[in-house]
Motif scaffolding. Structure first.
Motif, PDB file in Angstrom:
ATOM      1  N   SER A  15      -9.764  -2.409  -3.052  1.00  0.00           N
ATOM      2  CA  SER A  15      -8.536  -3.194  -2.937  1.00  0.00           C
ATOM      3  C   SER A  15      -8.354  -4.071  -4.176  1.00  0.00           C
ATOM      4  CB  SER A  15      -8.613  -4.066  -1.686  1.00  0.00           C
ATOM      5  OG  SER A  15      -9.630  -5.041  -1.844  1.00  0.00           O
ATOM      6  N   SER A  45       1.283   1.990 -12.199  1.00  0.00           N
ATOM      7  CA  SER A  45       0.770   2.799 -11.091  1.00  0.00           C
ATOM      8  C   SER A  45      -0.558   3.451 -11.446  1.00  0.00           C
ATOM      9  CB  SER A  45       1.794   3.865 -10.701  1.00  0.00           C
ATOM     10  OG  SER A  45       2.132   4.677 -11.824  1.00  0.00           O
ATOM     11  N   CYS A  48      -3.440   1.125 -10.817  1.00  0.00           N
ATOM     12  CA  CYS A  48      -3.727   0.973  -9.386  1.00  0.00           C
ATOM     13  C   CYS A  48      -4.437   2.199  -8.826  1.00  0.00           C
ATOM     14  CB  CYS A  48      -2.433   0.703  -8.628  1.00  0.00           C
ATOM     15  SG  CYS A  48      -1.684  -0.900  -9.031  1.00  0.00           S
ATOM     16  N   ALA A 303      -1.661  -6.129  -5.854  1.00  0.00           N
ATOM     17  CA  ALA A 303      -1.225  -6.028  -4.465  1.00  0.00           C
ATOM     18  C   ALA A 303       0.281  -5.802  -4.398  1.00  0.00           C
ATOM     19  CB  ALA A 303      -1.612  -7.292  -3.696  1.00  0.00           C
ATOM     20  N   TYR A 304       1.023  -6.465  -5.271  1.00  0.00           N
ATOM     21  CA  TYR A 304       2.483  -6.291  -5.297  1.00  0.00           C
ATOM     22  C   TYR A 304       2.853  -4.868  -5.710  1.00  0.00           C
ATOM     23  CZ  TYR A 304       7.393  -7.015  -6.379  1.00  0.00           C
ATOM     24  OH  TYR A 304       8.765  -6.904  -6.409  1.00  0.00           O
ATOM     25  N   ASP A 306       0.964  -2.230  -5.436  1.00  0.00           N
ATOM     26  CA  ASP A 306       0.513  -1.325  -4.375  1.00  0.00           C
ATOM     27  C   ASP A 306       1.572  -1.129  -3.294  1.00  0.00           C
ATOM     28  OD1 ASP A 306      -1.943  -0.637  -5.400  1.00  0.00           O
ATOM     29  OD2 ASP A 306      -3.114  -1.955  -4.083  1.00  0.00           O
ATOM     30  N   ASN A 307       2.444  -2.125  -3.103  1.00  0.00           N
ATOM     31  CA  ASN A 307       3.478  -2.011  -2.069  1.00  0.00           C
ATOM     32  C   ASN A 307       4.490  -0.916  -2.372  1.00  0.00           C
ATOM     33  OD1 ASN A 307       2.456  -4.030  -0.417  1.00  0.00           O
ATOM     34  ND2 ASN A 307       3.612  -5.658  -1.439  1.00  0.00           N
ATOM     35  N   HIS A 309       7.308  -0.904  -4.259  1.00  0.00           N
ATOM     36  CA  HIS A 309       8.749  -1.197  -4.336  1.00  0.00           C
ATOM     37  C   HIS A 309       9.131  -2.023  -5.556  1.00  0.00           C
ATOM     38  CE1 HIS A 309       9.373   0.553  -0.417  1.00  0.00           C
ATOM     39  NE2 HIS A 309       8.421  -0.207   0.089  1.00  0.00           N
ATOM     40  N   LYS A 310       8.318  -1.996  -6.593  1.00  0.00           N
ATOM     41  CA  LYS A 310       8.662  -2.786  -7.772  1.00  0.00           C
ATOM     42  C   LYS A 310       9.867  -2.197  -8.488  1.00  0.00           C
ATOM     43  CE  LYS A 310       5.364  -0.593 -10.983  1.00  0.00           C
ATOM     44  NZ  LYS A 310       6.290   0.038 -11.904  1.00  0.00           N
TER      45      LYS A 310
END
Length: 319
Positions: A15, A45, A48, A303-304, A306-307, A309-310
């Motif tokens: 994580s 990306s 991540c 973490a942002y 990973d969501n 939706h950037k």
């Protein structure tokens, strides 16, 4: 005693919390290297995926049980602090931007890179924060777009047009003469229009395969649209570009009878950086920044991202 610097270090996959700010040795340039004081980097990306070891195949390239490279970060903008004795292309004080390619290391206050790396002088009309965002999306989009012969009037659909690669692809494809249709969500429609898309399809309201349009090229930048859906809107003889595909999608495209497809990993070059500098300075491309985080908040930035939706890019300010 040798000097130290701060860096975001990870010693295990997992994580965002596996990223920890630690003090490590500051590098010194070898004969053909430059030492860059990093002002900004970005979370992409690819960073991540490697941090998560997702897909598992990441481990075969970056370390089976733990990462071989402890500092991620593939893009940067900063200032040259010193140069090796054989460096002639760059000088102390030059503002530069670019990519570290697969060497990573940009989540830090300093980095040493060969003078042949995928870097160029920073465009004079943008900030370090903006310049740091250009290389991942820009170089990836450029890698794929240069593999097809775009002519004025060609129609291109870009799926994921609001992401780092998609937003760059919209602008570069327009520069090359294409008529561009972007696909994104409701919240990103106006942004995608603002960077030059001729048409924008909101995928939450409209199925792009039902638009009745056919395209010379479909560029899938986020690996979220099925290959079959992309094929459905391609003209006969058209080409499918897959910049984020996993092996399953690559194989499906490769073995679809009659389909021309391009996939694989984009590797940036110094020529790519020079091209991006040129079109940015000419006003044909601009950075798209969603949020900025300081290096100390690198885990929150991951973490942002990973969501999923950037909008465009997430910047890490280092200095």
């Amino acid at each position: 005693m040798s000097a130290n610097m701060n860096a975001a270090v990870f010693t295990q996959y997992g994580s965002p919390e596996v990223l920890q700010i630690k003090e490590i040795a500051k590098p010194a340039p070898k004969d053909h290297e430059i030492l860059i004081k990093i002002h900004a980097t970005a979370v992409n990306s690819g960073d991540c995926r490697i941090r998560r070891a997702d897909p598992f195949a990441v481990r075969f390239f970056f370390g089976l049980f733990k990462p071989r490279k402890s500092v991620l970060g593939g893009v940067l903008s900063g200032e040259i602090e010193s140069v090796g004795k054989n460096v002639t292309k760059f000088k102390v004080g030059d503002a530069v931007f670019g990519s570290t390619t697969m060497d990573f290391g940009a989540y830090a206050e300093y980095i040493c890179l060969p003078d042949t790396s995928a870097i160029a002088l920073k465009p004079a009309n943008i900030s370090h924060d903006e310049a740091a965002t250009l290389s991942f999306g820009g170089a990836t989009a450029l890698h794929f777009l240069q593999k097809v012969n775009i002519q004025p009037g060609h129609k291109m659909l870009i799926y994921g047009a609001s992401g780092a690669v998609g937003a760059a692809a919209v602008q570069i494809a327009k520069y090359m003469g294409a008529e561009v249709t972007g696909v994104c969500s409701t919240t990103n429609v106006e942004m995608v229009k603002s960077i030059g898309a001729d048409k924008v399809i909101d995928y939450t309201k409209t199925d792009f395969t039902k638009s009745g349009e056919q395209y010379d090229f479909v560029f899938e930048t986020v690996n979220k649209a099925p290959v079959s859906a992309c094929i459905a809107v391609l003209k006969k003889g058209g080409t499918l570009l897959l910049s984020a595909a996993m092996p399953a999608e690559m194989l499906q495209a490769k073995f679809t009878r009659g389909l021309k497809s391009i996939s694989g990993v984009a590797v940036a070059s110094q020529a790519d950086a020079a091209f991006l500098k040129k079109i940015v300075e000419a006003g044909n491309m601009k950075a798209v920044i969603d949020r900025k985080f300081p290096l100390a908040q690198i885990a929150a930035a991951h973490a942002y991202v990973d969501n999923g939706h950037k909008k465009g890019n997430v910047v890490i300010t280092v200095v």
